[in-house]
Design a protein around this motif. Structure first.
Motif, PDB file in Angstrom:
ATOM      1  N   LEU A  28       0.809  -1.213   0.000  1.00 50.92           N
ATOM      2  CA  LEU A  28       0.000   0.000   0.000  1.00 50.92           C
ATOM      3  C   LEU A  28       0.844   1.266   0.000  1.00 50.92           C
ATOM      4  CD1 LEU A  28      -2.846  -1.086   2.435  1.00 50.92           C
ATOM      5  CD2 LEU A  28      -2.973  -0.807  -0.045  1.00 50.92           C
ATOM      6  N   ALA A  29       2.116   1.136   0.378  1.00 53.53           N
ATOM      7  CA  ALA A  29       3.019   2.295   0.295  1.00 53.53           C
ATOM      8  C   ALA A  29       3.247   2.687  -1.158  1.00 53.53           C
ATOM      9  CB  ALA A  29       4.347   1.986   0.973  1.00 53.53           C
ATOM     10  N   GLY A  30       3.036   1.720  -2.068  1.00 54.44           N
ATOM     11  CA  GLY A  30       3.211   1.996  -3.495  1.00 54.44           C
ATOM     12  C   GLY A  30       1.997   2.626  -4.147  1.00 54.44           C
ATOM     13  N   GLY A  31       0.883   2.666  -3.426  1.00 58.16           N
ATOM     14  CA  GLY A  31      -0.329   3.269  -3.971  1.00 58.16           C
ATOM     15  C   GLY A  31      -1.567   2.594  -3.434  1.00 58.16           C
ATOM     16  N   PRO A  32      -2.725   3.254  -3.537  1.00 61.49           N
ATOM     17  CA  PRO A  32      -3.974   2.694  -3.024  1.00 61.49           C
ATOM     18  C   PRO A  32      -4.340   1.387  -3.719  1.00 61.49           C
ATOM     19  CG  PRO A  32      -4.212   5.046  -3.469  1.00 61.49           C
ATOM     20  CD  PRO A  32      -2.913   4.622  -4.078  1.00 61.49           C
ATOM     21  N   ALA A  33      -4.974   0.516  -2.961  1.00 60.31           N
ATOM     22  CA  ALA A  33      -5.415  -0.775  -3.512  1.00 60.31           C
ATOM     23  C   ALA A  33      -6.537  -1.321  -2.636  1.00 60.31           C
ATOM     24  CB  ALA A  33      -4.259  -1.759  -3.581  1.00 60.31           C
ATOM     25  N   SER A  34      -7.353  -2.180  -3.222  1.00 58.88           N
ATOM     26  CA  SER A  34      -8.439  -2.828  -2.488  1.00 58.88           C
ATOM     27  C   SER A  34      -7.997  -4.212  -2.052  1.00 58.88           C
ATOM     28  CB  SER A  34      -9.676  -2.946  -3.376  1.00 58.88           C
ATOM     29  OG  SER A  34      -9.412  -3.838  -4.462  1.00 58.88           O
ATOM     30  N   ALA A  35      -8.811  -4.850  -1.216  1.00 60.28           N
ATOM     31  CA  ALA A  35      -8.512  -6.210  -0.772  1.00 60.28           C
ATOM     32  C   ALA A  35      -8.435  -7.156  -1.959  1.00 60.28           C
ATOM     33  CB  ALA A  35      -9.567  -6.670   0.229  1.00 60.28           C
ATOM     34  N   ALA A  36      -9.330  -6.951  -2.930  1.00 59.85           N
ATOM     35  CA  ALA A  36      -9.343  -7.816  -4.113  1.00 59.85           C
ATOM     36  C   ALA A  36      -8.073  -7.636  -4.940  1.00 59.85           C
ATOM     37  CB  ALA A  36     -10.574  -7.512  -4.959  1.00 59.85           C
ATOM     38  N   MET A  37      -7.566  -6.420  -5.001  1.00 65.18           N
ATOM     39  CA  MET A  37      -6.336  -6.157  -5.758  1.00 65.18           C
ATOM     40  C   MET A  37      -5.115  -6.717  -5.043  1.00 65.18           C
ATOM     41  SD  MET A  37      -7.275  -2.200  -6.718  1.00 65.18           S
ATOM     42  CE  MET A  37      -5.671  -1.788  -7.394  1.00 65.18           C
ATOM     43  N   LEU A  38      -5.143  -6.671  -3.707  1.00 63.03           N
ATOM     44  CA  LEU A  38      -3.994  -7.123  -2.928  1.00 63.03           C
ATOM     45  C   LEU A  38      -3.922  -8.643  -2.802  1.00 63.03           C
ATOM     46  CD1 LEU A  38      -4.213  -4.468  -0.075  1.00 63.03           C
ATOM     47  CD2 LEU A  38      -2.348  -4.672  -1.733  1.00 63.03           C
ATOM     48  N   ALA A  39      -5.068  -9.306  -2.846  1.00 62.37           N
ATOM     49  CA  ALA A  39      -5.130 -10.750  -2.617  1.00 62.37           C
ATOM     50  C   ALA A  39      -4.148 -11.548  -3.475  1.00 62.37           C
ATOM     51  CB  ALA A  39      -6.557 -11.246  -2.805  1.00 62.37           C
ATOM     52  N   VAL A  62      -3.257   2.256   8.072  1.00 67.36           N
ATOM     53  CA  VAL A  62      -3.784   2.467   6.721  1.00 67.36           C
ATOM     54  C   VAL A  62      -5.046   3.306   6.853  1.00 67.36           C
ATOM     55  CG1 VAL A  62      -2.845   0.269   5.884  1.00 67.36           C
ATOM     56  CG2 VAL A  62      -5.217   0.385   6.671  1.00 67.36           C
ATOM     57  N   GLU A  63      -5.449   3.923   5.763  1.00 67.92           N
ATOM     58  CA  GLU A  63      -6.635   4.764   5.772  1.00 67.92           C
ATOM     59  C   GLU A  63      -7.358   4.644   4.438  1.00 67.92           C
ATOM     60  OE1 GLU A  63      -5.144   8.665   6.445  1.00 67.92           O
ATOM     61  OE2 GLU A  63      -4.150   8.814   4.483  1.00 67.92           O
ATOM     62  N   LEU A  64      -8.617   5.058   4.433  1.00 72.49           N
ATOM     63  CA  LEU A  64      -9.423   4.988   3.228  1.00 72.49           C
ATOM     64  C   LEU A  64      -8.974   6.057   2.238  1.00 72.49           C
ATOM     65  CD1 LEU A  64     -11.915   3.653   1.872  1.00 72.49           C
ATOM     66  CD2 LEU A  64     -13.294   5.489   2.887  1.00 72.49           C
ATOM     67  N   ALA A  65      -8.671   5.620   1.011  1.00 69.71           N
ATOM     68  CA  ALA A  65      -8.249   6.553  -0.037  1.00 69.71           C
ATOM     69  C   ALA A  65      -9.402   6.868  -0.989  1.00 69.71           C
ATOM     70  CB  ALA A  65      -7.075   5.972  -0.818  1.00 69.71           C
ATOM     71  N   GLY A  66     -10.414   6.011  -1.006  1.00 74.50           N
ATOM     72  CA  GLY A  66     -11.546   6.213  -1.901  1.00 74.50           C
ATOM     73  C   GLY A  66     -12.316   4.906  -2.079  1.00 74.50           C
ATOM     74  N   GLU A  67     -13.344   4.966  -2.867  1.00 78.10           N
ATOM     75  CA  GLU A  67     -14.160   3.781  -3.155  1.00 78.10           C
ATOM     76  C   GLU A  67     -14.419   3.699  -4.652  1.00 78.10           C
ATOM     77  OE1 GLU A  67     -16.738   3.380   0.981  1.00 78.10           O
ATOM     78  OE2 GLU A  67     -17.663   4.337  -0.766  1.00 78.10           O
ATOM     79  N   ARG A  68     -14.629   2.467  -5.116  1.00 84.49           N
ATOM     80  CA  ARG A  68     -14.974   2.313  -6.518  1.00 84.49           C
ATOM     81  C   ARG A  68     -15.996   1.184  -6.650  1.00 84.49           C
ATOM     82  NH1 ARG A  68      -9.922  -0.608  -9.732  1.00 84.49           N
ATOM     83  NH2 ARG A  68     -10.068  -2.637  -8.691  1.00 84.49           N
ATOM     84  N   ARG A  69     -16.876   1.345  -7.592  1.00 87.40           N
ATOM     85  CA  ARG A  69     -17.913   0.361  -7.838  1.00 87.40           C
ATOM     86  C   ARG A  69     -17.431  -0.650  -8.854  1.00 87.40           C
ATOM     87  NH1 ARG A  69     -22.473  -0.836  -4.864  1.00 87.40           N
ATOM     88  NH2 ARG A  69     -24.031  -1.849  -6.204  1.00 87.40           N
ATOM     89  N   THR A  74     -18.994  -2.601  -3.893  1.00 87.14           N
ATOM     90  CA  THR A  74     -18.233  -1.358  -3.718  1.00 87.14           C
ATOM     91  C   THR A  74     -16.925  -1.688  -3.015  1.00 87.14           C
ATOM     92  OG1 THR A  74     -20.242  -0.009  -3.556  1.00 87.14           O
ATOM     93  CG2 THR A  74     -18.202   0.943  -2.681  1.00 87.14           C
ATOM     94  N   GLU A  75     -15.830  -1.474  -3.710  1.00 90.65           N
ATOM     95  CA  GLU A  75     -14.515  -1.776  -3.147  1.00 90.65           C
ATOM     96  C   GLU A  75     -13.942  -0.555  -2.419  1.00 90.65           C
ATOM     97  OE1 GLU A  75     -12.714  -5.210  -6.109  1.00 90.65           O
ATOM     98  OE2 GLU A  75     -11.988  -3.150  -6.281  1.00 90.65           O
ATOM     99  N   ARG A  76     -13.371  -0.804  -1.267  1.00 91.68           N
ATOM    100  CA  ARG A  76     -12.706   0.253  -0.521  1.00 91.68           C
ATOM    101  C   ARG A  76     -11.225   0.264  -0.906  1.00 91.68           C
ATOM    102  NH1 ARG A  76     -12.372  -0.129   4.957  1.00 91.68           N
ATOM    103  NH2 ARG A  76     -12.995   2.017   5.414  1.00 91.68           N
ATOM    104  N   LEU A  77     -10.756   1.379  -1.390  1.00 95.35           N
ATOM    105  CA  LEU A  77      -9.349   1.520  -1.743  1.00 95.35           C
ATOM    106  C   LEU A  77      -8.601   2.057  -0.529  1.00 95.35           C
ATOM    107  CD1 LEU A  77      -9.721   3.088  -5.300  1.00 95.35           C
ATOM    108  CD2 LEU A  77      -9.152   0.717  -4.731  1.00 95.35           C
TER     109      LEU A  77
END
Length: 232
Positions: A28-39, A62-69, A74-77
């Motif tokens: 996550l230090a490299g940029g925002p990502a969701s759980a699905a992206m990190l898995a 970590v903190e919320l950077a945004g959300e995407r549908r 709805t994924e939390r980035l």
């Protein structure tokens, strides 16, 4: 995102030391990502990654950077709050190093205790300055020097001690009512090469001047002189 932040809470320190969570922080230090992206990056199911992210979020790592549908979901980035973290000795409570317990200028362990106090104090100052939205005045000098012999190293230590002592006597004003105390720490140690510790040397309690020429360190010692306001 901060370049580096200090962890003072024991629970947050424990969370950060978990290998999986440490890997997630690095991702996550490299940029925002969701759980699905990190898995797929960490080789864990999305649900498991989400569990670890929630633990990191509870402790402010970590903190919320945004959300995407994405479809019906709805994924939390999430993003890391810092690129790197330092654990303060405050997290160790009563067993944190105390440099006042055994003062010895030629002890590597005393140098370590001083460094630990430096991390603790500067970390606390950063926390306080951030809350007050004020700038923290600090200064640090980092360099390297290679000594040809143990005698040269001993002479360097002597001149360094005298020089810094003279500066302190020149500028210290114990009567300044509105003045602020600052702590100065100077450390000299062999440079660590290739991520490994330097070769063992004679007892660190032995005076450098007393060591034979053959025992002179071949690694370049690193010298640091940090100055910062004292915590009260």
């Amino acid at each position: 995102m901060l370049d580096v932040t200090v962890i003072e809470d024991p629970a947050a320190a424990a969370v950060s030391l978990d290998p999986i969570r440490g890997r997630l922080l690095a991702e996550l230090a490299g940029g925002p990502a969701s759980a699905a992206m990190l898995a797929p990056r960490v080789g864990l199911p999305r649900q498991k990654v989400n569990y670890h992210l929630k633990a990191l979020e509870r402790h402010g790592l970590v903190e919320l950077a945004g959300e995407r549908r994405k479809g019906n979901v709805t994924e939390r980035l999430m993003r890391a709050t810092a690129a790197s973290y330092v654990i303060s000795p405050l997290a160790l409570g009563a067993v944190q190093p105390d440099p006042d317990r055994a003062r010895d200028q030629l002890s590597a362990r005393w140098l370590l205790a001083l460094a630990a106090r430096l991390v603790r104090d500067v970390g606390s100052l950063i926390t306080g300055a951030t809350k007050a939205r004020k700038r923290l005045a600090t200064y640090a000098l980092d360099g390297e020097v290679r000594f040809a012999s143990a005698a040269d190293r001993a002479a360097f230590m002597e001149e360094l001690t005298q020089g810094v002592g003279a500066l302190i006597r020149k500028y210290h004003d114990g009567t300044a009512e509105r003045g602020r105390d600052h702590r100065i720490v100077i450390g000299v140690h062999p440079t660590v090469k290739d991520g490994s510790a330097p070769d063992a040397r004679p007892s660190d309690a032995q005076s450098p001047a007393a060591r034979p020429e053959a025992e002179a360190d071949t690694a370049s010692p690193a010298t640091a002189l940090p100055a910062h306001p004292q915590t009260h």
